[in-house]
Design an enzyme around this catalytic site. Structure first.
Site, short mmCIF file in Angstrom:
data_model
loop_
_atom_site.label_atom_id
_atom_site.label_comp_id
_atom_site.label_asym_id
_atom_site.label_seq_id
_atom_site.Cartn_x
_atom_site.Cartn_y
_atom_site.Cartn_z
N ASP A 173 0.85 -1.19 0.00
CA ASP A 173 0.00 0.00 0.00
C ASP A 173 0.89 1.24 0.00
O ASP A 173 2.12 1.13 -0.08
CB ASP A 173 -0.97 -0.01 1.19
CG ASP A 173 -2.31 0.61 0.81
OD1 ASP A 173 -2.29 1.80 0.40
OD2 ASP A 173 -3.35 -0.05 0.91
N HIS A 244 -2.70 3.16 -4.56
CA HIS A 244 -2.18 2.58 -3.31
C HIS A 244 -0.75 2.04 -3.49
O HIS A 244 -0.41 0.98 -2.97
CB HIS A 244 -3.10 1.45 -2.82
CG HIS A 244 -4.40 1.95 -2.22
ND1 HIS A 244 -4.48 2.51 -0.95
CD2 HIS A 244 -5.67 1.96 -2.71
CE1 HIS A 244 -5.74 2.83 -0.70
NE2 HIS A 244 -6.48 2.52 -1.76
N GLU A 307 -9.63 2.54 -5.51
CA GLU A 307 -9.29 3.91 -5.13
C GLU A 307 -8.05 4.46 -5.83
O GLU A 307 -7.05 4.77 -5.19
CB GLU A 307 -9.08 3.97 -3.61
CG GLU A 307 -10.31 3.60 -2.81
CD GLU A 307 -10.07 3.59 -1.31
OE1 GLU A 307 -11.00 3.99 -0.58
OE2 GLU A 307 -8.98 3.21 -0.85
C1 TNX Z 1 -11.02 1.50 2.12
S1 TNX Z 1 -11.74 -1.30 0.94
C2 TNX Z 1 -9.94 0.82 1.59
C3 TNX Z 1 -8.75 0.60 2.43
C4 TNX Z 1 -8.85 1.30 3.76
C5 TNX Z 1 -10.23 1.14 4.33
C6 TNX Z 1 -10.40 1.76 5.69
C7 TNX Z 1 -10.70 -0.80 0.02
C8 TNX Z 1 -10.66 -1.57 -1.21
N1 TNX Z 1 -9.92 0.25 0.33
O1 TNX Z 1 -7.61 1.00 1.73
O2 TNX Z 1 -7.89 0.77 4.62
O3 TNX Z 1 -11.17 1.73 3.45
O4 TNX Z 1 -11.64 1.47 6.22
#
Ligand code: TNX
Length: 540
Positions: A173, A244, A307
């Site tokens: 990440d 990420h 994301e």
């Molecule tokens: C969303 S779920 C994320 C994570 C974070 C999390 C915190 C997802 C695919 N991505 O990177 O750690 O929310 O709740």
């Protein structure tokens, strides 16, 4: 009594079975490893020899066997004065039968040294059992906080105890890269370390000023994978791309869009430094995934895909040029293009792609497994399009969310996800046809570790909510929270014996508090709007 609740339990008349000096374990060759595991698990607390061998006297034996006519992973356990037999549909079923056998014994069986004055008696019962879902998972985020190998092995033990069978390791990440890659040593020599960590979840949270890091060598990972396999847990790796990825860019700046030297991220949230999409970057990741596929023998290879902010790609002339050369109109298409390049390679080597539901926004192969996290609607969409789905809706199974409304919850984030709410999680959303519903192969709890800096804290967040989710994923039939609570009370004695620092019903113990560390609680009313923006792509 048993947790997760089995399909059926019937008490029979007699006094039951007493495990003692003359007890032995019988097992054909195909389940010998499980017999050895059972022996190794029973020995410390009972202090009994429990030899493995031929049945001389059935009344003093625990007999393991496989009956291929039974469904996969199912088992039938019969105990009584005449002996114990565990018959599985396959070796996994036998293993689950053994887990139930342990729960039929006094909770002290989970201790690691001889316990005096305990009668190791097993009640006379017939248990018939079969899992509801094939994918009963837990995601452990070892990127935000490194979880040492030893603690990962303990976590695998706890998963096996709850009949969970998929450990999704979130290995990379923005805040850290946690697995040695021989060809690119800086991924860990640089990418596994950060100078400090954000304390809490508020926008202006301070930092702790303390370096953090760690990684698994490939030998460590082979050990974790092998240890898990012996417990019928498959480790599914995730290397998150193209977002990420700041830790990788910190190690190799040529992977980034700006080419600038950046640092491994020291704060939480989604970073805007994402991978460029040069052919050389694709090749870099194909090399990484080759080493990943050497280490992880399972069918699924995680590429993340969640994301990914597009602003750097939009502002970068070179990326725009690449898009034109490749005939791509939008940055979203570029993201899909990148994932597909990796997907083609992974599939050519006989594996299947696994990624977050953002993957649905572009063309991906039909055998891609979708981790549906942005609400049940995404699971519905994926299943209707014919994709296999792992259900993990953010508002039901995100174990980093606060466990109550109390401001004392250590670093309270998002909406409250109480034990009861977790237990009400339904992996198969309403409105699917039978055929569509068959695409929901299971679910998983996601343990994101921004605010969990050690296994102690992971245990506080994971338990007992993971017990509830394990039951949701294993058990068939009506769910009854009161019945679950009764069995949980007994089950917590087992977790006590193991030494799990689960959350007490009344909230954190004094040393589990995080005084002064501010969270970011969200009310249910605001939450819906947030999810809407998330799903519509407004946020990233
Ligand atoms: C969303 S779920 C994320 C994570 C974070 C999390 C915190 C997802 C695919 N991505 O990177 O750690 O929310 O709740």
């Amino acid at each position: 009594m048993l947790l997760p609740r089995p399909a059926s339990v019937a008490r029979t008349g007699d006094d039951g079975f007493l495990v003692g000096e003359s007890t032995h374990i019988c097992a054909p060759a195909e389940v010998l490893p499980t017999a050895q595991h059972l022996q190794a698990t029973l020995r410390p607390a009972t202090g009994l020899p429990l030899p493995i061998g031929e049945a001389t006297d059935p009344t003093s034996s625990i007999a393991l066997s496989v009956d291929a006519d039974l469904p996969a992973a199912s088992y039938r356990l019969v105990s009584g004065a005449q002996g114990v037999s565990i018959t599985g549909g396959d070796p996994a079923g036998v293993f689950y039968g053994c887990q139930s056998l342990l729960q039929l014994l006094p909770a002290a069986v989970f201790r690691q040294a001889p316990v005096k004055d305990v009668r190791w008696s097993i009640p006379a019962v017939v248990v018939e059992d079969v899992p509801r879902f094939a994918w009963r998972g837990a995601l452990l985020d070892v990127a935000r906080h490194f979880i040492p190998k030893h603690d990962v092995l303990r976590f695998v033990d706890l998963m096996a105890m709850h009949k969970l069978n998929i450990l999704h390791l979130h290995l990379t990440d923005d805040q850290g890269w946690r697995l040695e890659i021989r060809r690119y040593p800086k991924l860990v020599s640089t990418g596994a370390w950060r100078s400090e960590s954000q304390l809490g979840a508020a926008p202006d949270s301070p930092s702790d000023g303390r370096p953090h890091g760690g990684f698994y060598t490939q030998d460590d990972m082979r050990e974790i994978v092998g240890y898990a396999a012996a417990r019928f847990v498959t480790v599914v790796p995730e290397v998150d791309v193209p977002g990420h990825s700041k830790a990788a860019i910190a190690a190799y700046p040529e992977l980034g869009v700006t080419g600038r030297q950046v640092e491994v991220s020291t704060h939480w949230g989604v970073e805007h430094d994402v991978l460029n999409t040069e052919d050389s970057t694709v090749q870099f990741y194909l090399d990484v995934f080759d080493e990943i596929m050497e280490l992880f023998p399972g069918p699924f290879i995680g590429v993340g895909g969640d994301e990914c902010p597009k602003d750097q790609w939009q502002a970068d002339p070179r990326t725009q040029q690449l898009m034109r050369e490749r005939g791509l109109d939008t940055e979203a298409e570029l993201e899909s293009w990148f994932i597909s390049r990796i997907g083609t390679h992974v599939r050519a080597l006989g594996r299947r792609l696994y990624g977050w539901d953002e993957l649905l926004d572009g063309p991906v192969p039909k055998d891609t497994l979708i981790g549906a996290w942005r609400g049940a609607a995404r699971a519905v969409e994926a299943a209707r399009k014919g994709f296999d789905v792992v259900s993990c809706p953010v508002d039901r199974v995100y174990l980093d969310f606060r466990q109550s409304e109390s401001p004392d919850e250590p670093v309270p984030v998002a909406i409250p996800l109480t034990l009861e709410r977790a237990y009400a999680f339904e992996p198969v959303p309403a409105g699917l046809t039978t055929d569509e519903a068959a695409h929901i192969i299971g679910g998983q709890a996601n343990i994101w570790t921004e605010h969990m800096d050690s296994a102690r804290v992971v245990h506080y967040f994971a338990f007992p909510r993971l017990c509830a989710i394990a039951e949701v994923l294993w058990s068939t039939g009506e769910r009854d929270y009161d019945d679950f609570s009764d069995r949980l009370r007994e089950h917590l004695r087992r977790l006590d014996a193991v030494g799990v620092e689960y959350r007490r019903e009344g909230g954190p113990l004094p040393w589990q508090l995080r005084p002064g560390v501010r969270g970011r609680p969200v009310a249910f009313a605001e939450w819906e709007a947030f999810i809407r923006d998330l799903v519509s792509g407004k946020l990233y």
